[in-house]
Design a protein around this motif. Structure first.
Motif, short mmCIF file in Angstrom:
data_model
loop_
_atom_site.label_atom_id
_atom_site.label_comp_id
_atom_site.label_asym_id
_atom_site.label_seq_id
_atom_site.Cartn_x
_atom_site.Cartn_y
_atom_site.Cartn_z
N ALA A 1 53.74 48.21 15.72
CA ALA A 1 53.67 46.98 14.93
C ALA A 1 54.84 46.05 15.26
N PHE A 2 56.03 46.61 15.39
CA PHE A 2 57.18 45.78 15.71
C PHE A 2 57.04 45.14 17.09
N LEU A 3 56.62 45.94 18.07
CA LEU A 3 56.49 45.39 19.42
C LEU A 3 55.43 44.29 19.49
N VAL A 4 54.28 44.52 18.87
CA VAL A 4 53.23 43.49 18.87
C VAL A 4 53.70 42.25 18.11
N TYR B 1 56.75 41.23 17.67
CA TYR B 1 57.82 40.57 18.42
C TYR B 1 57.25 39.77 19.59
N VAL B 2 56.33 40.41 20.34
CA VAL B 2 55.76 39.74 21.51
C VAL B 2 54.91 38.54 21.09
N ARG B 3 54.11 38.71 20.04
CA ARG B 3 53.22 37.63 19.59
C ARG B 3 53.92 36.69 18.61
N LEU C 1 52.65 43.16 10.01
CA LEU C 1 52.41 43.83 8.74
C LEU C 1 51.01 44.44 8.68
N LEU C 2 50.03 43.74 9.22
CA LEU C 2 48.66 44.27 9.24
C LEU C 2 48.57 45.53 10.10
#
Length: 76
Positions: free
Chosen positions: A12-15, A17-19, A26-27
């Motif tokens: 979740a953090f990586l997605v 951060y990238v997006r 959070l989703l």
């Protein structure tokens, strides 16, 4: 459970951060929490393949637990 939660948190953090999308982060993490609950909460049959054998109450009374001495934990 911990592996699933940490994996979903990292993903979740990586997605997020990238997006650069906090709501998406959070989703994804909430989805990971739901997936973790679905895997760990029900009483699945594979959790009961090797059940623990507990002592009967009468057998447990014959083998008392060892007592821990309070004097051993002192700091000096």
């Amino acid at each position: 459970m911990q592996v699933l939660l940490v994996t979903s948190a990292v993903a979740a953090f990586l997605v997020g951060y990238v997006r650069t999308d906090f709501q998406l982060m959070l989703l994804i993490y909430a989805g990971g929490g739901v997936l973790t609950a679905l895997v760990t909460v029900p009483n699945w049959a594979f959790f009961n393949r090797n059940p623990l054998k507990w002592l009967d109450a009468a057998e447990a009374e014959r083998h008392p637990r060892p007592q821990v001495s309070a004097a051993r934990g002192g700091r000096g």
